[in-house]
Design a protein around this motif. Structure first.
Motif, short mmCIF file in Angstrom:
data_model
loop_
_atom_site.label_atom_id
_atom_site.label_comp_id
_atom_site.label_asym_id
_atom_site.label_seq_id
_atom_site.Cartn_x
_atom_site.Cartn_y
_atom_site.Cartn_z
N UNK A 169 -6.51 21.06 102.30
CA UNK A 169 -5.92 22.24 101.65
C UNK A 169 -7.01 23.18 101.17
N UNK A 170 -6.69 24.47 101.00
CA UNK A 170 -7.68 25.41 100.46
C UNK A 170 -8.20 24.99 99.10
N UNK A 171 -7.33 24.35 98.29
CA UNK A 171 -7.75 23.91 96.96
C UNK A 171 -8.81 22.81 97.06
N UNK A 172 -8.67 21.91 98.02
CA UNK A 172 -9.66 20.85 98.19
C UNK A 172 -10.99 21.41 98.71
N UNK A 173 -10.90 22.43 99.53
CA UNK A 173 -12.10 23.01 100.12
C UNK A 173 -12.88 23.83 99.11
N UNK A 174 -12.17 24.57 98.27
CA UNK A 174 -12.80 25.50 97.35
C UNK A 174 -13.80 24.78 96.44
N UNK A 175 -15.02 25.27 96.42
CA UNK A 175 -16.05 24.70 95.55
C UNK A 175 -16.78 23.51 96.14
N UNK A 176 -16.42 23.07 97.35
CA UNK A 176 -17.09 21.92 97.96
C UNK A 176 -18.52 22.30 98.36
N UNK A 177 -19.44 21.36 98.21
CA UNK A 177 -20.81 21.60 98.65
C UNK A 177 -20.86 21.59 100.18
N UNK A 178 -21.75 22.37 100.76
CA UNK A 178 -21.84 22.43 102.22
C UNK A 178 -22.54 21.20 102.80
N UNK A 179 -21.87 20.08 102.72
CA UNK A 179 -22.42 18.81 103.20
C UNK A 179 -21.34 18.02 103.91
N UNK A 180 -21.75 17.20 104.86
CA UNK A 180 -20.85 16.30 105.56
C UNK A 180 -21.65 15.12 106.06
N UNK A 181 -20.99 14.00 106.28
CA UNK A 181 -21.68 12.82 106.80
C UNK A 181 -20.69 11.98 107.59
#
Length: 288
Positions: A169-181
Motif C-alpha cells: 500500500x502507499x502507506x507502507x511505502x511512504x517513508x521507507x528507506x531505499x533498501x532491499x534484500x
C-alpha cells in the motif's frame, strides 16, 4: 527440450561460435517489450570468457545498455582481444542485433595471486529457510497469480526470497528507506564450469537491483508507475562461488534524481563472505 529453468538458463548461456571472436546467442521469444538486460550481460561475459585461457577468472566488468533488444531475435557478440598480459586479460564485447549495437561490455580477468584480505561484515538477516518463496508470498497477497506472473514463476531460473515482507500500500511505502534484500539461488544444478556460475550470477544481478530505487516510491509488485530501463552495470568479483547455492543480495540506492536512480549491491554467501559488488544506474520515466 529442457524443462528445468536452471537447465534452460545454462542452455541460454551456451553461445554458438561463428568465428574465432564472434558468437551468437539465442534470445527467447517472450511477451516483453525488450530483451532482459541480465541475459545480454551474461551472454556477453560468456563470449569474453571463451576467448581466454580459462585460468584467469573475471574480476570485473563494466557495461552500457545502449538500445533495447528485440525478444526472439538472435544477438551477435563480437569480441576484441584488447590485452593479454602476464597477470591480466582484457576483453571488449559489442552486442549487435539486426545490424545495430545494443550493448557493450569490457571485462577484465586476473590470474589468482596471494594478497591480504578484509571486508565489512554481512548484515544480520534471517536465513532463506525462514522466508517464503516469492511466488508463495505473491499468492498469499493476491489469492491467485495473474497468468503473466504464474508463467514467470514457472520459468524463473532462481528461487527468490525477500528478507522483508513486501509492501503493498502507499502507506507502507511512504517513508521507507531505499533498501532491499533477497536470498537467491538457481532452482537446479548449473554444472561445474566456474564461468557458467559467474555468468548466471551476472544474469541474476540485473533482476532486481533497481528495486532499491523504487522502494520509497511504489509497491514493488503492484502496478508500475514508471517505465524502467537499465543504463549501465558494473560488477567486481571478489571470491569464487556457485550460483546454485544460496547467496544474499543486499541492495540500496544512495541517490535518485533527474529521471535516473543509482543502486549498489553486495552479494554474500551463507558464511558471510562478500562475493560480488555491483553498481547500476537506471532510467525512471513516469508512465503517461
Amino acid at each position: 527440450m529442457t524443462t528445468n529453468p536452471a537447465e534452460r538458463l545454462v542452455d541460454l548461456l551456451d553461445l554458438e561460435r561463428i568465428e574465432e571472436n564472434i558468437f551468437r546467442g539465442r534470445s527467447p521469444q517472450e511477451r516483453l517489450q525488450r530483451v532482459f538486460g541480465g541475459q545480454v550481460a551474461g551472454q556477453a561475459l560468456v563470449a569474453a570468457g571463451r576467448t581466454t585461457d580459462g585460468d584467469r577468472p573475471v574480476h570485473s566488468l563494466h557495461a552500457y545498455f545502449l538500445r533495447p533488444g528485440r525478444p526472439g531475435v538472435p544477438i551477435v557478440y563480437q569480441v576484441e582481444r584488447v590485452r593479454d598480459g602476464r597477470s591480466f586479460t582484457t576483453r571488449r564485447v559489442v552486442a549487435v542485433q539486426q545490424g545495430r549495437t545494443i550493448f557493450n561490455l569490457t571485462a577484465s580477468f586476473h590470474l589468482p595471486e596471494p594478497g591480504f584480505h578484509h571486508q565489512l561484515p554481512m548484515p544480520e538477516v534471517p536465513g532463506p529457510e525462514k522466508l517464503p518463496k516469492l511466488a508463495d508470498e505473491l499468492r498469499e497477497h493476491l489469492g491467485t497469480l495473474p497468468e503473466a506472473m504464474e508463467r514467470m514463476a514457472r520459468r524463473l531460473a532462481f528461487d527468490i526470497r525477500y528478507v522483508e515482507r513486501l509492501r503493498w500500500t502507499p502507506e507502507e511505502v511512504r517513508g521507507a528507506e531505499p533498501r532491499s534484500a533477497v536470498w537467491m539461488r538457481a532452482v537446479g544444478p548449473l554444472g561445474d564450469d566456474p564461468l557458467v556460475h559467474t555468468c548466471a550470477l551476472t544474469y541474476a544481478s540485473d533482476m532486481m537491483l533497481l528495486d532499491a530505487v523504487r522502494v520509497p516510491i511504489e509497491p514493488l509488485w503492484g502496478p508500475r508507475g514508471f517505465d524502467m530501463a537499465s543504463l549501465d552495470h558494473a560488477m567486481w568479483f571478489h571470491r569464487p562461488f556457485r550460483a546454485d547455492e544460496w547467496f544474499l543480495y543486499q541492495q540500496e540506492s544512495p541517490v535518485a534524481g533527474g529521471a535516473r536512480g543509482l543502486a549498489r549491491g553486495q552479494i554474500y554467501d551463507r558464511d558471510g563472505n562478500l562475493l560480488v559488488s555491483v553498481m547500476q544506474e537506471g532510467l525512471f520515466r513516469p508512465l503517461s
